[in-house]
Write a protein that holds these residues in place. Structure first.
Motif, short mmCIF file in Angstrom:
data_model
loop_
_atom_site.label_atom_id
_atom_site.label_comp_id
_atom_site.label_asym_id
_atom_site.label_seq_id
_atom_site.Cartn_x
_atom_site.Cartn_y
_atom_site.Cartn_z
N ASP A 9 0.83 -1.20 0.00
CA ASP A 9 0.00 0.00 0.00
C ASP A 9 0.87 1.26 0.00
OD1 ASP A 9 -2.40 -1.48 0.07
OD2 ASP A 9 -2.25 -1.70 2.24
N ALA A 10 1.96 1.23 0.78
CA ALA A 10 2.88 2.36 0.81
C ALA A 10 3.52 2.55 -0.56
CB ALA A 10 3.94 2.14 1.89
N PHE A 11 3.94 1.44 -1.17
CA PHE A 11 4.50 1.49 -2.52
C PHE A 11 3.52 2.17 -3.46
CE2 PHE A 11 4.70 0.01 -6.83
CZ PHE A 11 6.05 0.03 -7.15
N LEU A 12 2.26 1.73 -3.43
CA LEU A 12 1.26 2.28 -4.35
C LEU A 12 1.03 3.77 -4.09
CD1 LEU A 12 -0.76 1.94 -6.63
CD2 LEU A 12 -2.44 1.15 -4.94
N ALA A 13 0.99 4.17 -2.83
CA ALA A 13 0.82 5.59 -2.51
C ALA A 13 1.99 6.40 -3.08
CB ALA A 13 0.73 5.78 -0.99
N VAL A 48 1.53 -0.05 10.43
CA VAL A 48 1.28 0.43 9.07
C VAL A 48 1.30 1.95 9.00
CG1 VAL A 48 -0.33 0.41 7.14
CG2 VAL A 48 -0.04 -1.63 8.51
N ILE A 49 0.42 2.60 9.69
CA ILE A 49 0.30 4.06 9.59
C ILE A 49 1.52 4.78 10.16
CG2 ILE A 49 -1.12 6.08 10.18
CD1 ILE A 49 -2.39 4.10 8.13
N PRO A 50 1.99 4.42 11.36
CA PRO A 50 3.18 5.11 11.88
C PRO A 50 4.43 4.89 11.03
CG PRO A 50 2.12 3.81 13.61
CD PRO A 50 1.45 3.47 12.32
N ALA A 51 4.46 3.82 10.25
CA ALA A 51 5.64 3.50 9.44
C ALA A 51 5.69 4.28 8.14
CB ALA A 51 5.67 2.00 9.14
N LEU A 52 4.59 4.86 7.72
CA LEU A 52 4.57 5.58 6.44
C LEU A 52 5.51 6.78 6.51
CD1 LEU A 52 0.75 5.47 5.66
CD2 LEU A 52 2.56 4.10 4.61
N PRO A 53 6.42 6.89 5.55
CA PRO A 53 7.41 7.97 5.61
C PRO A 53 6.86 9.31 5.14
CG PRO A 53 7.77 6.66 3.65
CD PRO A 53 6.66 5.99 4.42
N LYS A 54 7.45 10.36 5.65
CA LYS A 54 7.14 11.71 5.17
C LYS A 54 7.93 11.93 3.88
CE LYS A 54 6.17 13.77 9.67
NZ LYS A 54 4.80 13.43 9.64
N LEU A 55 7.46 12.84 3.05
CA LEU A 55 8.09 13.11 1.76
C LEU A 55 9.57 13.47 1.92
CD1 LEU A 55 7.78 13.39 -1.30
CD2 LEU A 55 6.99 15.73 -0.93
#
Length: 189
Positions: A126-130, A171-178
């Motif tokens: 999901d992170a990849f797709l985002a 999942v959510i906390p792991a998503l990186p900032k730009l």
């Protein structure tokens, strides 16, 4: 769009109506099959319904297992070609830490992944797709017209987002900032 909407009615017919509407109005439809066979009554039903959604899709993102399930093709390239013949202008097949494969009518390429210390791979697709959709939206080219270099750039960005996500728990906390993605890309040329 994800296949979770396709599991049962009334969400299934609603998802198809929405995909048709978006497709007809010129909007892009991105589909991630997110195959979870235990949620389906029969594998054949899952395949049939997912392939129907593929026909309304512009951007198809799936992993190797899902590509082989939907197509029965033995190679990633052949699976992507078959899936593109059903409608998508771009097929992206993720390969875990090995990166991804991207195919359009104009170009195709493998993009290497990043070697990181993965602690939790939940949500990496999901992170990849985002990350992929973000990079695609920033591109001046239409997906079907992208050359190999453009595909590599977008695939590399998306691979970085997936790799960074795998390095943290949750999942959510792991998503990186730009900013973290750009920093990671500078450190990993």
């Amino acid at each position: 769009m994800s296949s979770f909407l396709l599991l049962k009615e009334p969400s299934r017919s609603t998802a198809f109506a929405l995909a048709q509407y978006c497709s007809r109005s010129g909007s892009f439809v991105s589909f991630d099959p997110n195959l979870r066979l235990p949620l389906w009554d029969l594998p054949a039903e899952a395949r049939k319904v997912m392939l129907k959604m593929v026909s309304f899709t512009n951007i198809l993102r799936l992993n190797e297992e899902e590509a082989y399930f939907l197509t029965s093709k033995r190679s990633i390239e052949a699976a992507a070609r078959y899936l593109r013949s059903l409608g998508p202008s771009m097929v992206v097949i993720t390969r875990g830490d090995e990166g991804c494969y991207l195919q359009t009518g104009a170009a195709e390429t493998f993009v290497d992944g990043f070697s990181v210390r993965a602690v939790d791979t939940t949500g990496c697709g999901d992170a990849f797709l985002a990350g992929f959709l973000y990079a695609l939206a920033k591109s001046p080219s239409k997906p079907e017209e992208m050359n190999k270099l453009e595909l590599k750039k977008i695939g590399r960005f998306a691979n970085a987002v997936g790799a960074l996500t795998a390095m943290k728990y949750g999942v959510i906390p792991a998503l990186p900032k730009l900013a973290n993605v750009h920093k990671f890309l500078k450190v990993h040329p």
